[in-house]
Design a protein around this motif. Structure first.
Motif, mmCIF file in Angstrom:
data_model
loop_
_atom_site.group_PDB
_atom_site.id
_atom_site.type_symbol
_atom_site.label_atom_id
_atom_site.label_comp_id
_atom_site.label_asym_id
_atom_site.label_seq_id
_atom_site.Cartn_x
_atom_site.Cartn_y
_atom_site.Cartn_z
ATOM 1 N N GLY A 78 9.876 -2.056 -10.345
ATOM 2 C CA GLY A 78 8.569 -2.171 -9.621
ATOM 3 C C GLY A 78 8.631 -1.048 -8.557
ATOM 4 O O GLY A 78 7.632 -0.164 -8.471
ATOM 5 N N SER A 79 10.030 -0.425 -8.237
ATOM 6 C CA SER A 79 9.901 0.604 -6.962
ATOM 7 C C SER A 79 9.790 1.782 -7.611
ATOM 8 O O SER A 79 9.509 2.967 -6.660
ATOM 9 N N TYR A 80 9.838 2.052 -8.964
ATOM 10 C CA TYR A 80 9.533 3.327 -9.511
ATOM 11 C C TYR A 80 8.233 3.521 -10.135
ATOM 12 O O TYR A 80 8.006 4.510 -10.451
ATOM 13 N N LEU A 81 7.477 2.403 -9.648
ATOM 14 C CA LEU A 81 5.944 2.736 -9.881
ATOM 15 C C LEU A 81 5.169 3.627 -9.199
ATOM 16 O O LEU A 81 5.487 3.586 -8.081
ATOM 17 N N LYS A 82 4.247 4.122 -9.877
ATOM 18 C CA LYS A 82 3.319 4.944 -8.988
ATOM 19 C C LYS A 82 2.219 4.216 -8.338
ATOM 20 O O LYS A 82 2.080 3.164 -8.884
ATOM 21 N N GLU A 83 1.896 4.730 -7.244
ATOM 22 C CA GLU A 83 0.754 3.964 -6.440
ATOM 23 C C GLU A 83 -0.616 3.518 -7.365
ATOM 24 O O GLU A 83 -1.229 2.504 -6.829
ATOM 25 N N ASP A 84 -0.786 4.120 -8.250
ATOM 26 C CA ASP A 84 -1.979 3.782 -9.113
ATOM 27 C C ASP A 84 -1.977 2.622 -10.237
ATOM 28 O O ASP A 84 -2.660 2.724 -11.115
ATOM 29 N N SER A 85 -0.616 2.149 -10.404
ATOM 30 C CA SER A 85 -0.129 1.365 -11.391
ATOM 31 C C SER A 85 -0.941 0.107 -11.177
ATOM 32 O O SER A 85 -1.292 -0.290 -10.149
#
Length: 507
Positions: free
Chosen positions: A244-251
């Protein structure tokens, strides 16, 4: 601080998460539990359990990881400094799990190479069932620590491939999962086609899908279904925080978590079709076991040599089966290392690549115990405690921390931040995190203790009590104390100039 890596696309994240969630348990434990508990009856309860608490907890961990951009331990610290030991317990237990999971991975690799032997065993179920045990030279006890030479190459291949897949974090994982997630599906479809075309296969399919509603009265069914959901989704193992920490803010966490969960269900059912149709086709439906090791390495080889009159065909089918397990195992194995590495690197501001390398080396050295002739027995003990006790304790603590001592509504807002068509309802998420999940996990934990101390009279597997203490309770104690050990290490480093990174949940 370097800019944090991110997934190259939404699809890459979903594939990585599905690859982590879908592992060996889907291929061998799920069908065994379905066979044990009335087929369709187990599927029904499993599906309900997935919706009731599996999906909400998966969303919770992914969203916290995205919000704080940290691995499990520092992310829990970002919510509340008192919660950091919970994150370290999850991380430490994950480290324990990968030490033996990598050896199971090595055994699967070994069986790919040993499949040629099935060609000379047509109809010889006894020889087929003994092949694995004779090859790894297991004593079935905690005695004899010699290492069979035949295991060295599979062992090195297993750990080498794990490091190769995560050597550059999200970047290398993203490149690998495009192949490793789809390959097992291809293999499973091939085996399912073969299975359902066999005489007697429909007996197996009916047993899988037609519910025996009388089985619903058995509390063990409900306990096993809850446990399978919990173990299958890779939650409470530090993995989904890291991913989850590698997700972009718009996910879109809400929708993606549902997709991941249903992919996990779908592949489990596909594996069930393979196992039930094949076992039905060779007249071995009653031989299925809920033990993964027994199913994959002892029972299924008996089915492989009974598939056809052609030894060559049986050998090829055996190789396909174990290649399928290889592709299932690798994603889960490297995702566990990534979860551990993210916690350590983020907390101590270390280079992620070097951290991953060092963790792989340390874990590989420790895992040597499991490739000895006594390794199978030690693996059985450590696996029992890591999953039946440690993982569940972590789950209970995590739910209580988020549900009762933090505001779950904040996590829910993070989950629904970018979603429009589907939003996780508050009644579903908050009820699950605060009440349903901790109660179910507590029931599962108590049942496991009852089974150990009352049913088995404290004598799990017939192993010596000293072995159960060393491989079970001692590891549990170390896992639960890991956060306090880290706290002491941080205090010592601060005296030498180490500056802690301040992490907090900002609205």
């Amino acid at each position: 601080m370097e800019k944090r890596q991110s997934w190259s696309s939404r699809l890459t994240f979903i594939l990585a998460a599905v690859g982590s969630a879908v592992g060996l348990g889907n291929a061998w434990r799920f069908p065994g539990l379905a066979a044990k508990h009335g087929g369709g009856a187990f599927l029904l309860v499993y599906f309900i359990a997935m919706l009731v608490f599996g999906v909400p907890l998966l969303m919770m961990e992914i969203s916290i990881g995205r919000k704080l951009k940290k691995g499990a331990a520092p992310a829990m610290r970002g919510i509340n400094k008192k919660f950091e030991p919970i994150g370290w317990a999850a991380t430490a237990n994950a480290f324990v799990i990968v030490c033996y999971y990598a050896v199971v991975f090595a055994w699967v690799i070994l069986m790919v190479f040993m499949s040629y032997k099935f060609a000379g065993m047509t109809g010889d179920a006894v020889s087929a069932s003994n092949l694995f045990a004779e090859t790894i030279e297991t004593t079935w006890t905690v005695k004899d620590y010699g290492i069979p030479l035949i295991l060295i190459i599979p062992f090195l291949l297993a750990w080498g491939s794990i490091f190769f897949c995560i050597r550059n974090g999200a970047q290398s994982v993203g490149k690998v999962v495009k192949y490793t997630v789809f390959l097992p599906v291809v293999f499973l479809v091939i085996m399912a086609i073969k299975g359902i075309t066999m005489p007697g296969a429909m007996d197996g399919i009916q047993k899988l899908f037609i519910p025996d509603f009388a089985a619903l009265a058995n509390p063990q069914l409900w306990i096993d279904a809850v446990g399978q959901v919990f173990y299958s989704l890779s939650i409470m193992m530090a993995i989904m925080f890291a991913y989850g920490s590698y997700l972009k803010e718009d996910s879109n966490v809400a929708v993606d978590a549902v997709i991941i969960s249903f992919c996990d269900i779908g592949i489990s059912i596909l594996a069930g079709v393979v196992m039930f149709s094949t076992m039905g086709g060779v007249g071995m439906l009653d031989n299925m076991s809920d033990s993964g090791i027994v199913t994959a390495f002892i029972v299924y080889p008996q089915a492989i040599v009974s598939l056809a009159g052609s030894g060559v065909f049986n050998a090829i089918f055996g190789a396909v089966f174990y290649l399928c397990l290889v592709t299932l195992a690798i994603d889960s194995a490297f995702s566990i290392v990534e979860g551990v590495s993210a916690s350590v690197a983020d907390r101590f501001k270390l280079d992620p690549r070097k951290t991953t390398r060092n963790i792989v080396i340390i874990a590989a050295v420790i895992s040597l115990i499991f490739i000895t002739r006594a390794g199978l027995a030690w693996l059985d003990i450590v696996d029992k405690w890591a999953n039946a006790y440690n993982l569940i304790i972590v789950g209970i603590m995590e739910c209580i921390a988020i549900g009762w001592f933090f505001k779950p509504g904040k996590v829910l807002s993070e989950i629904n931040r970018n979603t429009k068509k589907f939003k996780m309802p508050a009644w579903w998420f908050i009820t699950s995190v605060k009440f349903v999940a901790p109660l179910l996990l507590t029931a599962l934990f108590c049942w496991n203790l009852y089974d150990l101390f009352v049913t088995q009279k404290g004598n799990y597997g017939g192993y010596p009590q000293w072995a159960l203490f060393v491989g079970g309770w001692l590891i549990t104690i170390l896992v639960m104390l890991s956060g306090f050990v880290v706290k002491a290490i941080v205090a010592a480093k601060k005296k030498k100039g180490f500056v802690e990174e301040e992490i907090s949940w900002e609205d």
